[in-house]
Design an enzyme around this catalytic site. Structure first.
Site, PDB file in Angstrom:
ATOM      1  CG  ASN A   1      63.935 116.941  37.049  1.00 47.26           C
ATOM      2  OD1 ASN A   1      63.188 116.948  38.032  1.00 47.26           O
ATOM      3  ND2 ASN A   1      65.149 116.413  37.074  1.00 47.26           N
TER       4      ASN A   1
ATOM      5  CE  LYS B   1      67.424 119.114  38.029  1.00 47.10           C
ATOM      6  NZ  LYS B   1      68.848 119.413  37.829  1.00 47.10           N
TER       7      LYS B   1
ATOM      8  CG  HIS C   1      68.393 113.459  37.502  1.00 49.44           C
ATOM      9  ND1 HIS C   1      69.414 114.121  38.140  1.00 49.44           N
ATOM     10  CD2 HIS C   1      67.919 114.306  36.558  1.00 49.44           C
ATOM     11  CE1 HIS C   1      69.540 115.328  37.604  1.00 49.44           C
ATOM     12  NE2 HIS C   1      68.649 115.467  36.641  1.00 49.44           N
TER      13      HIS C   1
ATOM     14  CD  GLU D   1      70.073 117.056  40.235  1.00 47.49           C
ATOM     15  OE1 GLU D   1      68.875 116.939  40.511  1.00 47.49           O
ATOM     16  OE2 GLU D   1      70.520 117.967  39.496  1.00 47.49           O
TER      17      GLU D   1
ATOM     18  CD  GLU E   1      69.238 115.473  32.602  1.00 50.18           C
ATOM     19  OE1 GLU E   1      68.475 116.398  32.292  1.00 50.18           O
ATOM     20  OE2 GLU E   1      69.311 115.006  33.753  1.00 50.18           O
TER      21      GLU E   1
ATOM     22  N   GLY F   1      72.725 122.541  35.733  1.00 43.23           N
ATOM     23  CA  GLY F   1      72.641 123.642  36.684  1.00 43.23           C
ATOM     24  C   GLY F   1      73.863 124.542  36.696  1.00 43.23           C
TER      25      GLY F   1
ATOM     26  CB  SER G   1      72.718 124.722  31.236  1.00 41.63           C
ATOM     27  OG  SER G   1      73.280 124.495  32.525  1.00 41.63           O
TER      28      SER G   1
ATOM     29  N   GLY H   1      65.721 121.521  33.538  1.00 37.71           N
ATOM     30  CA  GLY H   1      65.595 121.740  34.971  1.00 37.71           C
ATOM     31  C   GLY H   1      65.118 123.152  35.262  1.00 37.71           C
TER      32      GLY H   1
HETATM   33  P1  13P Z   1      69.207 122.309  34.409  1.00 36.02           P
HETATM   34  O1  13P Z   1      68.354 122.532  33.183  1.00 36.02           O
HETATM   35  O2  13P Z   1      68.782 123.153  35.573  1.00 36.02           O
HETATM   36  O3  13P Z   1      70.661 122.374  34.102  1.00 36.02           O
HETATM   37  O4  13P Z   1      68.895 120.792  34.888  1.00 36.02           O
HETATM   38  C1  13P Z   1      68.989 119.769  33.957  1.00 36.02           C
HETATM   39  C2  13P Z   1      68.476 118.531  34.595  1.00 36.02           C
HETATM   40  O5  13P Z   1      69.118 117.960  35.452  1.00 36.02           O
HETATM   41  C3  13P Z   1      67.158 118.040  34.171  1.00 36.02           C
HETATM   42  O6  13P Z   1      66.907 116.765  34.674  1.00 36.02           O
END
Ligand code: 13P
Length: 247
Positions: A9, A11, A92, A94, A162, A168, A207, A228
């Site tokens: 992803n 983002k 997601h 976010e 997640e 992140g 992560s 991510g």
């Molecule tokens: P990270 O791998 O950067 O922690 O992000 C995970 C994520 O939100 C994937 O959708």
């Protein structure tokens, strides 16, 4: 589609100049896994065109629940499909936070995505406060039962766990936490879909990187990852695909 899924992803990261990273990932997909990159919407069409004929699939990061119409700025599932996408990330955390997406919105988007022929990558996960309060399992089960029902196409569905506190942050859930949650997700899905639930890929996200991937993929009921930050470059993502292929 292989049940082992390494999904990235991107983002809101990535410009045209980053498409060579997708080329390099496409050239290195190991056999036995499905690899998928979900770049920003404007890169879906060029990424799909460049990877046509390779093992790498391309996906979107959200879609609207309506097939078309007066929704300025929105992107429909059909548009993603038309641009060459095979999948779309939905729900997601976010987007739940930033755009206020509700379980009902996500349910409608899953339906739209599957009608358009896209795999829905449905994301769930608890906040740190919810986990600390001891409600993580119940919260995730509620997210699942609120957004999925027996009318969903289990063949066009993946679930990504997640935990919000692991996204992140460099903090990953422990293998014990991941195994417990993924077993719970599998059981919750079995309550909706019956035996078919065994075939739904369950991804862990939060992560994931080249160093921790093998340990995560060794957990029962983990069929892959939604990555991510470590999916933005071929150098970081290729070892994760390789760890999955070896798992
Ligand atoms: P990270 O791998 O950067 O922690 O992000 C995970 C994520 O939100 C994937 O959708």
């Amino acid at each position: 589609m292989a049940k082992k899924i390494a999904a990235g992803n991107w983002k809101m990261n990535g410009l045209m100049g980053d498409l060579p990273q997708i080329d390099a990932i496409a050239a290195a997909v190991p056999t036995g896994i499905t690899a998928l990159i979900c770049p920003p919407a404007l890169l879906v069409a060029p990424a799909a065109a460049r990877t046509a004929g390779t093992a790498l699939r391309i996906g979107g990061q959200t879609c609207h629940s309506a097939a078309k119409g007066a929704h300025t700025g929105e992107i429909s599932a059909n548009m993603l499909r038309d641009a060459g996408a095979d999948a779309v990330i939905l729900g997601h955390s976010e987007r739940r936070q930033d755009q206020g997406e509700t379980d009902a919105d996500i349910a409608a988007k899953i339906s739209a995505a599957q009608s358009a022929g896209l795999q829905a990558i449905f994301c769930v996960g608890e906040s740190e406060a919810t986990r600390d309060a001891g409600h993580a399992l119940a919260h995730v089960a509620d997210q699942i039962t609120a957004a999925l029902n027996a009318n969903c196409d289990a063949q066009q569905l993946m679930v990504a766990y997640e935990p919000i506190w692991a996204i992140g942050t460099g903090k990953t859930a422990t293998p014990v936490q991941i195994s417990e949650m993924h077993a719970h997700i599998r059981a919750t899905l079995a309550g909706i879909f019956g035996d078919t639930a065994q075939d739904i890929p369950l991804l862990y996200g939060g992560s994931v990187n080249a160093t921790n991937a093998a340990e995560i993929f060794a957990c029962p009921n983990v069929d892959g990852a939604l990555v991510g930050g470590a999916s933005l470059t071929a150098d970081n993502f290729i070892p994760i695909m390789q760890a999955l292929a070896a798992a």
